[in-house]
Scaffold this active site. Structure first.
Site, short mmCIF file in Angstrom:
data_model
loop_
_atom_site.label_atom_id
_atom_site.label_comp_id
_atom_site.label_asym_id
_atom_site.label_seq_id
_atom_site.Cartn_x
_atom_site.Cartn_y
_atom_site.Cartn_z
N ARG A 136 31.64 35.52 -64.00
CA ARG A 136 31.84 36.65 -63.10
C ARG A 136 30.96 37.85 -63.47
NH1 ARG A 136 34.65 41.21 -62.24
NH2 ARG A 136 35.38 41.56 -60.10
N LEU A 164 29.43 42.23 -34.96
CA LEU A 164 28.90 40.87 -35.03
C LEU A 164 28.42 40.50 -33.62
CD1 LEU A 164 28.63 38.29 -36.87
CD2 LEU A 164 30.55 37.43 -35.54
N LYS A 173 27.75 37.72 -40.84
CA LYS A 173 29.07 37.07 -40.71
C LYS A 173 29.56 36.72 -42.11
CE LYS A 173 31.42 33.83 -37.59
NZ LYS A 173 32.54 34.70 -37.27
N GLU A 230 34.32 46.68 -31.68
CA GLU A 230 34.61 45.28 -31.31
C GLU A 230 36.06 45.00 -31.66
OE1 GLU A 230 32.39 42.40 -33.70
OE2 GLU A 230 32.38 43.78 -35.39
N ARG A 243 22.41 31.46 -36.52
CA ARG A 243 23.03 32.69 -37.03
C ARG A 243 23.40 32.54 -38.50
NH1 ARG A 243 28.21 35.19 -34.01
NH2 ARG A 243 29.20 33.35 -34.91
N TYR A 285 29.83 32.68 -43.19
CA TYR A 285 30.52 31.57 -42.54
C TYR A 285 30.18 31.52 -41.05
CZ TYR A 285 33.96 34.67 -40.33
OH TYR A 285 34.57 35.61 -39.55
N1 PMP Z 1 33.25 39.94 -33.87
C1 PMP Z 1 33.88 39.61 -35.00
C2 PMP Z 1 34.19 40.67 -36.01
C3 PMP Z 1 34.29 38.28 -35.24
O1 PMP Z 1 34.90 37.94 -36.38
C4 PMP Z 1 34.04 37.30 -34.23
C5 PMP Z 1 34.46 35.87 -34.39
N2 PMP Z 1 34.20 35.34 -35.64
C6 PMP Z 1 33.36 37.70 -33.07
C7 PMP Z 1 32.98 39.03 -32.92
C8 PMP Z 1 33.04 36.70 -31.97
O2 PMP Z 1 31.95 35.91 -32.34
P1 PMP Z 1 31.73 34.45 -31.76
O3 PMP Z 1 31.68 34.57 -30.27
O4 PMP Z 1 30.43 34.00 -32.34
O5 PMP Z 1 32.89 33.63 -32.21
#
Ligand code: PMP
Length: 298
Positions: free
Chosen positions: A104, A208, A151, A184, A56, A37
């Protein structure tokens, strides 16, 4: 324009109000979390960094071996059209691609047609008072899988972490990995200031690589602020001069507390505010909006 629906959906080739969207019970996104996503920011009725998000998304699709899933869906056209149909000025577009519906089973089905959807949602940007008040974070063990760079819609690790943070009275979870390394936030990237230098976790498979993170790194370079991609521990963070989080929906959020204790004097510091100002100004520029008032006090 009349007839605009703020929560407008594109689903497999058709546009409709979000409440009318239906996806099959055996969709692999629903049963297996087999999908990826994006969340794109809308500001001043414009899509901010859409190309970065679509790049991305294509990269994530490649990593889960779904190359070609978007062949019949030109999202670079669909998403601006959604914006027109919704009339949303400030908000987000959520985009999701799953491996589609099939009986499934875990391995890829022989024939699949991806389920592709996107929808708009209004969201007011954080008010200045809320930015200046900052947020608190709550450390949790990083129990997620080893490919956090994708993602993925598999978000159970983040769901549990963010609920634990909320239960502790904090606004965001802080994922802490092996060796007490700060990875993070639950849905954000983490930066901390040490000796005037901004440190953030390297863009490897443990985090991410946020689009906001990438633009903050660029904007910092323009301001002559050094950014170093290197790991730091929770104990180091507790002694940091400043800390902030970044994400598409919240821009920059100063961190003023960690694990129930104040961080960096409990208020946003000068580097954080300079970068918040730079990001807000850049988004306003792309949105065609007047430059926002500066947060950084002289
Ligand atoms: N890390 C994680 C785990 C996230 O879910 C997100 C936001 N979806 C981010 C970092 C920030 O990413 P972005 O700046 O692309 O929204």
């Amino acid at each position: 324009m009349s007839g605009q629906v703020p929560e407008m959906l594109y689903l497999d080739g058709e546009f409709m109000p979000l409440t009318e969207g239906r996806v099959g019970v055996e969709d692999r996104g629903f049963q297996l979390g087999d999908g990826v996503y994006e969340v794109v920011r809308i500001a001043g009725g414009k899509l901010i960094w859409l190309d970065d998000h679509l790049d991305r998304l294509r990269w994530s699709l490649g990593e889960i071996r779904m190359v070609g899933a978007l062949r019949d869906h030109v999202l670079g056209v669909v998403i601006p059209r959604l914006l027109q149909l919704s009339g949303v000025g400030e908000g987000t577009v959520y985009v999701q691609v799953t491996r589609g519906a099939a009986p499934r089973d875990f391995p890829f089905p022989p024939e699949t047609r991806a389920t592709v959807l996107a929808y708009t949602r209004p969201l007011e940007p954080s008010p200045v008072d809320a930015i200046l008040a900052g947020v608190t974070v709550h450390p949790v063990d990083d129990i997620r899988w080893a490919r956090c760079d994708i993602k993925s819609t598999n978000l159970l690790g983040a769901v549990l972490a963010k609920q634990t943070a909320r239960d502790a009275g904090a606004q965001e979870a802080l994922f802490v990995g092996a060796g007490r390394v700060v990875r993070e936030g639950g849905s954000s990237n983490v930066f901390a200031v040490f000796g005037g230098e901004v440190w953030t976790h390297p863009a490897d498979a443990r985090i991410l690589n946020g689009i906001t993170r990438r633009h903050i790194v660029e904007l910092a370079a323009g301001l002559g602020i050094a950014v170093v991609e290197r790991e730091f521990t929770l104990e180091e963070l507790e002694a940091a001069e400043e800390c902030f989080l970044t994400s598409t929906s919240r821009d920059v959020m100063p961190v003023v507390g960690v694990g129930g204790r104040p961080l960096a004097g409990g208020r946003p510091g000068p580097v954080t505010l300079a970068l918040t100002d730079a990001l807000r100004a850049e988004i306003a520029r792309l949105a065609g909006l007047p430059a926002p008032a500066l947060l950084r006090r002289a």
